[in-house]
Write a protein that holds these residues in place. Sequence first.
Motif, mmCIF file in Angstrom:
data_model
loop_
_atom_site.group_PDB
_atom_site.id
_atom_site.type_symbol
_atom_site.label_atom_id
_atom_site.label_comp_id
_atom_site.label_asym_id
_atom_site.label_seq_id
_atom_site.Cartn_x
_atom_site.Cartn_y
_atom_site.Cartn_z
ATOM 1 N N VAL A 21 0.845 -1.205 0.000
ATOM 2 C CA VAL A 21 0.000 0.000 0.000
ATOM 3 C C VAL A 21 0.874 1.246 0.000
ATOM 4 N N GLU A 22 1.917 1.263 0.837
ATOM 5 C CA GLU A 22 2.817 2.413 0.884
ATOM 6 C C GLU A 22 3.538 2.606 -0.453
ATOM 7 N N GLU A 23 4.037 1.510 -1.038
ATOM 8 C CA GLU A 23 4.715 1.599 -2.329
ATOM 9 C C GLU A 23 3.768 2.083 -3.421
ATOM 10 N N GLU A 47 10.667 14.248 2.993
ATOM 11 C CA GLU A 47 9.487 14.897 3.536
ATOM 12 C C GLU A 47 8.216 14.396 2.847
ATOM 13 N N LEU A 48 8.296 14.124 1.551
ATOM 14 C CA LEU A 48 7.149 13.604 0.819
ATOM 15 C C LEU A 48 6.744 12.223 1.331
ATOM 16 N N GLU A 49 7.735 11.365 1.531
ATOM 17 C CA GLU A 49 7.446 10.036 2.069
ATOM 18 C C GLU A 49 6.925 10.132 3.501
ATOM 19 N N LEU A 50 7.428 11.119 4.266
ATOM 20 C CA LEU A 50 6.933 11.329 5.629
ATOM 21 C C LEU A 50 5.449 11.690 5.615
ATOM 22 N N TRP A 55 -0.090 10.209 6.561
ATOM 23 C CA TRP A 55 -1.482 10.117 6.108
ATOM 24 C C TRP A 55 -2.006 8.696 6.266
ATOM 25 N N ILE A 56 -1.193 7.712 5.869
ATOM 26 C CA ILE A 56 -1.595 6.309 6.021
ATOM 27 C C ILE A 56 -1.797 5.968 7.497
ATOM 28 N N PHE A 57 -0.889 6.441 8.356
ATOM 29 C CA PHE A 57 -1.006 6.191 9.796
ATOM 30 C C PHE A 57 -2.273 6.812 10.364
ATOM 31 N N LYS A 58 -2.579 8.054 9.946
ATOM 32 C CA LYS A 58 -3.742 8.771 10.488
ATOM 33 C C LYS A 58 -5.037 8.047 10.150
ATOM 34 N N LYS A 101 16.438 8.741 9.226
ATOM 35 C CA LYS A 101 17.450 8.016 8.460
ATOM 36 C C LYS A 101 17.547 8.555 7.035
ATOM 37 N N ASP A 102 16.389 8.730 6.367
ATOM 38 C CA ASP A 102 16.387 9.204 4.980
ATOM 39 C C ASP A 102 16.942 10.624 4.873
#
Length: 280
Positions: A21-23, A47-50, A55-58, A101-102
């Motif tokens: 889903v994340e990918e 920052e975009l991946e963050l 959003w997925i977490f929320k 890390k990123d």
Amino acid sequence: MSINYIPRVTQLDAVHLDKQVEELFIQQIFQATKYLEPGILQAVLPELELLIRTWIFKFSFYNKKCTFGQEMLSLKYKPENISTSKMYWYYGYKIGLNYVKDRCLYSWTSNTRIQNVIHKMETFQLVGDILNFLRFIQSGKYPMLIDFILGLELTADKLTREDLTDFSWTRELLWHNFIELMGTAISLMNMIGLRSKLSTVLKYVWWRKHTKSSATSSQAVMTHSTVCACCSNKPVLPYTMGCSHIFCYYCLMANKTVDKDYACPKCYFNGKELNKFVMV
């Protein structure tokens, strides 16, 4: 009535679905911005991946007390095990650490000290994941390390993927994950250094005795059939270490850099002086 026993393969399937889903979200963003000028998106990629992960977490774990992958398979965390503080810790481990890390990799690529710290953190995390997976195989609970740390146990009202609980599917998926983790663990090991340490402990194995009995120097001779004592190919930039065998320069230097007590794999001579082989 809730189901307490969740098949291992179903739990692992939920983890894989979360990754997919994340990918999928990230691929959609790249697809939508592929006509932008190159380099614009890469500067803010962490920052975009963050934002995507937040959003997925929320809209999954924070609102529904389960991830999207778990929701697809009718799984959820036990409500009594979830608290606000655990949500924050879950977010920090799964999303915050990845962002740090990123961003460090992007912004401080040339800073050796920071890169070493990041590498050590990744190593500890990999070791923790491996140990947790071995525990998960035995107990059938907490497929992810953060679930085990926070005590987040899964439950279900029904199983929508019962066809995947067949023994052959279970064995195949578990074995695939186990082999992948074992490959990761082996790649982290220094095999040459490990053998050197074992040689100091196990003083009576046959090759240790051979090392002592063969520790004599001799003159190296190179012919058309000579091969590197390490890689068994034609020597590239031939070098010697005092015995009668010839090495590639990179083979010999790489092994000596990793292990100063590296001995010839053919005669077990431990030469300290490395010399370029010159045809007379």
